[in-house]
Design an enzyme around this catalytic site. Structure first.
Site, PDB file in Angstrom:
ATOM      1  N   GLU A   1       0.852  -1.185   0.000  1.00  0.00           N
ATOM      2  CA  GLU A   1       0.000   0.000   0.000  1.00  0.00           C
ATOM      3  C   GLU A   1       0.897   1.248   0.000  1.00  0.00           C
ATOM      4  O   GLU A   1       1.855   1.306   0.761  1.00  0.00           O
ATOM      5  CB  GLU A   1      -0.916   0.030   1.230  1.00  0.00           C
ATOM      6  CG  GLU A   1      -1.929   1.160   1.133  1.00  0.00           C
ATOM      7  CD  GLU A   1      -2.929   1.198   2.291  1.00  0.00           C
ATOM      8  OE1 GLU A   1      -2.784   0.439   3.265  1.00  0.00           O
ATOM      9  OE2 GLU A   1      -3.860   2.008   2.186  1.00  0.00           O
TER      10      GLU A   1
ATOM     11  N   GLY B   1       2.307   2.228  11.455  1.00  0.00           N
ATOM     12  CA  GLY B   1       2.055   1.326  12.575  1.00  0.00           C
ATOM     13  C   GLY B   1       2.013  -0.114  12.101  1.00  0.00           C
ATOM     14  O   GLY B   1       2.721  -0.971  12.608  1.00  0.00           O
TER      15      GLY B   1
ATOM     16  N   MET C   1       0.108  -2.930   8.738  1.00  0.00           N
ATOM     17  CA  MET C   1      -0.525  -3.055   7.434  1.00  0.00           C
ATOM     18  C   MET C   1      -1.408  -4.295   7.373  1.00  0.00           C
ATOM     19  O   MET C   1      -1.002  -5.372   7.788  1.00  0.00           O
ATOM     20  CB  MET C   1       0.574  -3.110   6.356  1.00  0.00           C
ATOM     21  CG  MET C   1       0.057  -3.266   4.959  1.00  0.00           C
ATOM     22  SD  MET C   1      -0.943  -1.832   4.459  1.00  0.00           S
ATOM     23  CE  MET C   1      -2.061  -2.626   3.315  1.00  0.00           C
TER      24      MET C   1
ATOM     25  N   GLU D   1      -6.059  -3.478  12.327  1.00  0.00           N
ATOM     26  CA  GLU D   1      -5.632  -4.248  11.143  1.00  0.00           C
ATOM     27  C   GLU D   1      -6.536  -5.450  10.941  1.00  0.00           C
ATOM     28  O   GLU D   1      -6.895  -5.780   9.812  1.00  0.00           O
ATOM     29  CB  GLU D   1      -4.174  -4.692  11.272  1.00  0.00           C
ATOM     30  CG  GLU D   1      -3.176  -3.573  11.517  1.00  0.00           C
ATOM     31  CD  GLU D   1      -3.329  -2.382  10.585  1.00  0.00           C
ATOM     32  OE1 GLU D   1      -3.730  -2.566   9.432  1.00  0.00           O
ATOM     33  OE2 GLU D   1      -3.058  -1.246  11.030  1.00  0.00           O
TER      34      GLU D   1
ATOM     35  N   GLU E   1     -10.360   3.638   5.886  1.00  0.00           N
ATOM     36  CA  GLU E   1      -9.631   4.071   7.082  1.00  0.00           C
ATOM     37  C   GLU E   1     -10.541   4.738   8.117  1.00  0.00           C
ATOM     38  O   GLU E   1     -10.464   4.431   9.293  1.00  0.00           O
ATOM     39  CB  GLU E   1      -8.454   4.978   6.703  1.00  0.00           C
ATOM     40  CG  GLU E   1      -7.360   4.277   5.890  1.00  0.00           C
ATOM     41  CD  GLU E   1      -6.797   3.022   6.550  1.00  0.00           C
ATOM     42  OE1 GLU E   1      -7.046   2.803   7.762  1.00  0.00           O
ATOM     43  OE2 GLU E   1      -6.106   2.250   5.854  1.00  0.00           O
TER      44      GLU E   1
END
Ligand code: PHE
Ligand code: ZN
Length: 783
Positions: A131, A273, A275, A310, A332
């Site tokens: 990403e 942080g 993925m 996640e 998000e």
């Protein structure tokens, strides 16, 4: 670099159904052979368009279609366009009958890749980060989220260097590589179509912690968290958090995990942080490793939360993904909202809300007030990497919360159900989400789109009017939306006024006994100006009614209302909404400081002789001191919540309330207000701290929200008591310092140790502290 615009979206000419990767890993390089099933997109067979593939930093060895090799220059070319490197295959060599097989071979160099994007090496671990547009750094591909394919990957590497070989999905085969004694391989298959940005693989020397989770339909999932060998002892909390998150998503949204295994890998070098790669989440080690000696209570909370975040992406982001990167907040904002709700359910909801709102104001409000201000759904970008912002994430989550507030828990769930029913396996837009929410509830939510269009923090001015003749209490709300989305509407600035936002205002009205005479209810403001008239019983004294506004921070706006000091003190005690109770205390503290600033300003001794300036205690400070006293004495209040109520706003937050940020005056004023509080309450705070410490001392360390709350409260009291060093209580000072030194030495967790240390290093006479600390170290004396 070229600007990409939201309005210029065009669907892809070609799509992929299957991507088959064969990856040979060597210490210096990776050889990637890819086979992709290519389709014409849409209905018609349009072979007029070239097939354009993205690639970056790749050495191209060969290209073939349906096993027929293509010739560079004649059949294809590699071109550096203003949208990056492209492999362009001429229409003339594209078969009439799709689907067809596109084969390519490339070499890339993970060790040389220092971008932490694409395929790279972190310590001795090979790892991918795709990403937003990193897949093109592994092989040539149609690297956009609306092209979803099923992936199969065979990884082959040296057995000793890379004993662990991982990728998305389920492992379907593994063994010793043919013709080799030193190499082995694993084949991974992911049955769910996914965009390229969710692809991941990892290879290296890793140890792991294993567990299982049984889903709501009775399927047993294998859970494995990998890390470097020396870190496996610190993976326990992450595993516990994962199981809680899996259970919560089932209970709350009926969302079950869909593969046979779920893998997590912790690595040291990572940009963000973590993925959410399908079935193979990759984390920055700092967000996963915890034990009592290396993680504070805040770290524990963050780990629980990011693990959940996640994991939740598996449905909000992976099963349903984004059509294009402008829709980033679709996954998000929604996933942050979900992790906030999860964390609230795992602990004390009001504390979670306070944390989230403070974070929003500190980061997002500031971002939105400056030159980087942008809507949660941007209109254009040069590089999407720059758009992983607090606005997209945190304001995005507040906008999702607006749906939740308007539709209620049940209505929101209905909307989510319909969203998955309609869009599972698709790449969609924020508009699709809104349509699902609206249709599931039979309501019109079209006005909510404005929240996606405009930037800047809106203001809502609230005024009250009391008519004793008609016994009517009137609340008037006026919204002011400072900025349009500049970039999209530059030509329209000054032409069209900003359309009003749909703002949910959760409120109630209290009488002087603290009874709710109206509400709690949610007012839906849809016009620039909204009036709420409330008929009141003849017996109520209108002048004594107090509104509790925007309860729980029901919309991401700045609320302007002139509360009197008495009203703030009253709300601090009586507001039925605990968030607003806390906020009233913050406002009271702010007012006390700003009133003191006013007294100080104009005096020329402010900056130079901070400590020596004396100011009389003003009436606001008096009220504040009383309020603090009540908080400390209250035995029913949750301690973690008390800790927040005793924590004053930061200098940065206070500064936001001033026209000109006068740091000197602010610092002196804050100290004066604090002094007034400790003059009266310091001794009591310290004795409360001691009493609580005796209880805490006998408990072995464990991270629970309750215990963390008790520690936070004790440490807040200690911090306050420590401020007595500014005053002339020498005996007390000695006692407090000795206690803090003792807490530092005997602490059974990092949080308590750090709290003590942060006090100790602020003592003016440091050698003195060192002596005490050393004495305690040597003798092991307990306080
Ligand atoms: N998608 C990740 C998350 O929100 C963040 C991320 C973005 C990580 C880009 C790496 C690169 O959880
Ligand atoms: Zn995310």
């Amino acid at each position: 670099m070229q600007i990409t615009r939201r309005m210029d979206y065009i669907p892809p000419h070609y799509t992929l159904s299957e991507v088959d990767l064969d990856i040979q890993l060597y210490s210096e390089k990776a050889v990637v052979i890819s086979n992709m099933m290519v389709h014409f997109a849409g209905e018609e067979k349009n072979t007029k368009n070239p097939l354009v593939l993205d690639g970056e930093d790749l050495e191209l060895k060969r290209v073939a279609i349906n096993n027929i090799p293509l010739e560079q220059g004649k059949d294809y070319r590699v071109e550096n366009t203003n949208l990056g490197m492209k492999l362009i295959i001429k229409p003339s060599v594209i078969p009439q009958n799709a689907p067809f097989n596109l084969q390519s071979e490339v070499v890339n160099y993970p060790v040389r890749n220092t971008q932490l994007h694409g395929f790279y090496k972190s310590n001795n671990v090979f790892v991918t980060q795709c990403e937003a547009e990193g897949f093109r750094r592994i092989t040539y591909a149609i690297d956009r989220p609306d092209v979803m394919a099923k992936y199969k990957v065979r990884i082959e590497a040296d057995k000793d260097d890379c004993p662990v070989l991982l990728a998305n999905g389920n492992m379907v085969e593994s063994g010793v590589a043919a013709d080799s004694k030193t190499r082995h391989f694993a084949v991974w298959e992911d049955p769910f179509p996914k965009p390229s940005y969710l692809f991941a693989m990892v290879a290296g020397p890793l140890d792991c912690l294993k567990d299982t989770f049984t889903t709501m339909s009775g399927k047993e999932i294998s859970l494995v968290i990998y890390s470097e060998k020396e870190n496996v002892g610190r993976l326990g909390w992450a595993m516990e958090s994962l199981k809680k998150a899996m259970k919560w998503d089932e209970d709350k949204f009926g969302l079950e995990y869909d593969l046979d295994l779920f893998n997590i890998v912790a690595i040291n070098a990572f940009n963000m942080g973590a993925m959410e790669n399908k079935g193979l989440n990759i984390f920055n080690a700092a967000y996963i490793l915890a034990d009592k000696d290396t993680a504070t209570d805040v770290d524990y909370a963050n780990i629980e939360r990011v693990i959940a975040h996640e994991y939740f992406h598996n449905w909000t982001g992976n099963r349903v993904t984004c059509r294009d990167w402008f829709q980033l907040t679709l996954k998000e904002g929604l996933t942050v909202f979900r992790d906030q709700q999860f964390s609230a359910d795992m602990g004390i909801p009001v504390i979670q809300r306070i944390t989230d709102v403070r974070n929003l104001k500190a980061r997002q409000f500031r971002e939105d007030a400056g030159p980087l201000s942008h809507p949660i759904r941007p209109e254009s970008y040069m590089s999407i990497d720059n758009f992983y912002t607090s606005t997209v994430y945190n304001k995005g989550a507040e906008v999702i919360r607006i749906y939740h507030t308007i539709l209620g828990e049940e209505g929101f769930r209905k909307g989510m159900d319909l969203y998955f029913q309609r869009h599972d396996g698709q790449a969609v837009t924020c508009d699709d989400f809104r349509a699902a929410m609206a249709d599931a509830n039979g309501v019109d939510l079209s006005q909510l789109e404005q929240w996606y269009m405009q930037c800047g923090t809106p203001e809502v001015q609230v005024t009250v009017y009391m008519d004793p003749l008609s016994n009517e209490y009137t609340l008037t709300f006026e919204q002011d939306n400072p900025k349009q989305n500049m970039k999209a509407t530059r030509s329209e600035i000054g032409v069209s006024p900003t359309p009003p936002l749909h703002i949910p205002i959760k409120l109630c009205v209290l009488n002087s006994d603290g009874d709710e005479i109206y509400g709690p209810t949610t007012v839906e403001m849809k016009e620039k100006k909204h009036t709420l008239k409330i008929k009141v019983e003849k017996t109520e004294k209108l002048s004594q009614l107090v509104p509790s506004l925007f309860q729980g921070f029901s919309a991401p706006v700045k609320v302007k209302h002139n509360y009197t000091l008495e009203e703030l003190a009253f709300l601090m005690r009586n507001d039925p909404d605990p968030f607003n109770r806390w906020e009233a205390g913050q406002k009271l503290f702010t007012t006390a400081v700003l009133d003191t600033v006013k007294e100080l300003q104009g005096r020329d001794d402010v900056g130079s002789r901070c400590g020596a300036v004396s100011v009389n205690i003003n009436p606001t400070t008096r009220i504040l001191v009383d309020a603090f006293e009540k908080t400390v004495l209250d035995t029913k209040m949750e301690m973690g919540y008390k800790a927040y109520c005793l924590t004053p706003p930061s200098i940065a937050e206070l500064g936001q309330e001033m026209d000109i940020f006068d740091v000197d005056a602010l610092k002196v004023a804050t100290e004066r207000v604090e002094d007034a509080i400790i003059e009266e309450m310091g001794a009591k705070m310290f004795s409360t701290c001691l009493k609580l410490s005796q209880v805490l001392e006998n408990e072995p360390f464990k991270y629970t929200k309750k215990m963390a709350g008790r520690r936070a409260y004790r440490n807040a009291l200690l911090q306050w008591a420590f401020k007595m060093h500014r005053m002339d209580h020498f005996e007390m000072q000695f006692e407090i310092t000795s206690y803090a030194a003792s807490q530092y030495v005997h602490a059974n967790c990092l949080t308590d140790q750090m709290a003590a240390l942060s006090c100790l290093c602020r003592v003016p006479d440091n050698p003195h502290v060192c002596l005490i600390t050393r004495y305690i170290c040597r003798t092991g004396m307990r306080y």
